[in-house]
Design a protein around this motif. Structure first.
Motif, short mmCIF file in Angstrom:
data_model
loop_
_atom_site.label_atom_id
_atom_site.label_comp_id
_atom_site.label_asym_id
_atom_site.label_seq_id
_atom_site.Cartn_x
_atom_site.Cartn_y
_atom_site.Cartn_z
N ASP A 125 0.82 -1.21 0.00
CA ASP A 125 0.00 0.00 0.00
C ASP A 125 0.85 1.26 0.00
N ASN A 126 2.07 1.19 0.55
CA ASN A 126 2.96 2.36 0.52
C ASN A 126 3.29 2.74 -0.92
N LYS A 127 3.47 1.74 -1.76
CA LYS A 127 3.78 2.01 -3.17
C LYS A 127 2.62 2.74 -3.84
N LEU A 128 1.41 2.32 -3.55
CA LEU A 128 0.25 3.01 -4.11
C LEU A 128 0.18 4.46 -3.66
N ARG A 129 0.46 4.71 -2.38
CA ARG A 129 0.45 6.09 -1.87
C ARG A 129 1.51 6.95 -2.55
N VAL A 130 2.70 6.38 -2.71
CA VAL A 130 3.79 7.13 -3.34
C VAL A 130 3.44 7.45 -4.78
N VAL A 131 2.97 6.46 -5.51
CA VAL A 131 2.66 6.66 -6.93
C VAL A 131 1.56 7.69 -7.10
N GLU A 132 0.55 7.63 -6.24
CA GLU A 132 -0.54 8.60 -6.34
C GLU A 132 -0.04 10.02 -6.11
N LEU A 133 0.79 10.22 -5.08
CA LEU A 133 1.31 11.56 -4.80
C LEU A 133 2.34 11.98 -5.85
N LEU A 134 3.15 11.06 -6.31
CA LEU A 134 4.12 11.37 -7.36
C LEU A 134 3.41 11.80 -8.63
N ALA A 148 2.48 13.07 -18.97
CA ALA A 148 2.44 11.77 -19.63
C ALA A 148 3.10 10.71 -18.75
N GLU A 149 4.21 11.08 -18.10
CA GLU A 149 4.88 10.16 -17.19
C GLU A 149 3.96 9.79 -16.03
N ALA A 150 3.23 10.78 -15.51
CA ALA A 150 2.32 10.54 -14.40
C ALA A 150 1.25 9.52 -14.79
N GLN A 151 0.66 9.70 -15.96
CA GLN A 151 -0.37 8.77 -16.43
C GLN A 151 0.18 7.36 -16.61
N SER A 152 1.36 7.27 -17.21
CA SER A 152 2.00 5.97 -17.43
C SER A 152 2.33 5.29 -16.11
N LEU A 153 2.86 6.05 -15.18
CA LEU A 153 3.23 5.52 -13.87
C LEU A 153 2.00 4.97 -13.15
N LEU A 154 0.92 5.73 -13.18
CA LEU A 154 -0.32 5.28 -12.53
C LEU A 154 -0.84 4.00 -13.19
N THR A 156 0.73 1.74 -15.04
CA THR A 156 1.63 0.60 -14.83
C THR A 156 1.52 0.06 -13.41
N THR A 157 1.49 0.96 -12.45
CA THR A 157 1.42 0.54 -11.05
C THR A 157 0.09 -0.13 -10.74
N ALA A 159 -1.90 -1.61 -12.78
CA ALA A 159 -1.98 -2.89 -13.49
C ALA A 159 -1.19 -3.98 -12.78
N SER A 160 -0.16 -3.59 -12.03
CA SER A 160 0.68 -4.58 -11.36
C SER A 160 0.10 -5.05 -10.02
N PHE A 161 -0.94 -4.39 -9.53
CA PHE A 161 -1.53 -4.75 -8.25
C PHE A 161 -2.76 -5.62 -8.44
N THR A 162 -2.82 -6.65 -7.64
CA THR A 162 -4.02 -7.47 -7.62
C THR A 162 -4.55 -7.46 -6.19
N ILE A 163 -5.84 -7.44 -6.10
CA ILE A 163 -6.49 -7.48 -4.80
C ILE A 163 -7.23 -8.80 -4.73
N SER A 164 -6.86 -9.60 -3.75
CA SER A 164 -7.50 -10.90 -3.62
C SER A 164 -8.42 -10.91 -2.41
N LYS A 165 -9.47 -11.67 -2.55
CA LYS A 165 -10.40 -11.82 -1.43
C LYS A 165 -9.82 -12.83 -0.46
N THR A 166 -9.97 -12.52 0.82
CA THR A 166 -9.53 -13.48 1.84
C THR A 166 -10.76 -13.97 2.58
N ASP A 167 -10.73 -15.22 2.95
CA ASP A 167 -11.89 -15.79 3.67
C ASP A 167 -11.86 -15.46 5.13
#
Length: 167
Positions: A125-134, A148-154, A156-157, A159-167
């Motif tokens: 989650d720290n990576k998401l916070r950094v990318v959003e502020l960057l 353009a770099e901002a859009q690409s960074l967002l 790419t980041t 797309a690399s995250f998956t959120i899985s459901k936990t039981d």
């Protein structure tokens, strides 16, 4: 409690923590004078907590730097963040704290530099916070290449995250 460095009975907070929480509450109701006064009290209490420690306490020093910034002592906060970055060079937290401070002061280029360092050491989650502020810092510089770099960074980041459901 006998002194400010002790935890309140049955709680996980010190007196310094409570002054900081009070300052943040005053900020929410736009009471700048009481917010600043409370941050100054928190600073005094955090310094008492840090007194006598041979090494910088990571968490207490982070809180102190934050209170310095919010009280208006940006130079003091910057000096402390830089000392912490030197002492803990692979720690995301101190780069991100400095970046947030500079971003809030609309110093987007300075913020960008700290955010790039924070990104290097971020994860989860720290990576998401950094990318959003960057991305916001890059877009705020009003430069087509940076936007353009901002859009690409967002993209790419995200797309690399998956959120899985936990039981």
């Amino acid at each position: 409690i006998e002194n400010s460095t002790e935890l309140l009975v049955g709680k996980e907070y010190t007196v310094a923590d409570l002054y900081q929480i009070r300052a943040e509450a005053y900020e929410k109701v736009k009471d700048e004078k009481n917010a600043k006064d409370s941050y100054l009290r928190a600073i005094s209490e955090y310094r008492k907590e840090l007194r006598g420690e041979e090494r910088l306490s990571r968490s207490l020093s982070q809180e102190l730097a934050y209170c310095l910034w919010k009280s208006g002592d940006v130079k003091g906060a910057d000096d402390l963040y830089r000392r912490l970055q030197k002492k803990f060079p692979n720690e995301f937290t101190f780069y991100f704290g400095a970046a947030r401070m500079y971003y809030s002061d609309k110093k987007f280029i300075e913020s960008e530099g700290f955010l790039r360092k924070a990104l290097t050491y971020s994860y989860g989650d720290n990576k998401l916070r950094v990318v959003e502020l960057l991305a916001r810092a890059l877009e705020s510089q009003h430069n087509k290449t940076k936007k353009a770099e901002a859009q690409s960074l967002l993209q790419t980041t995200l797309a690399s995250f998956t959120i899985s459901k936990t039981d």
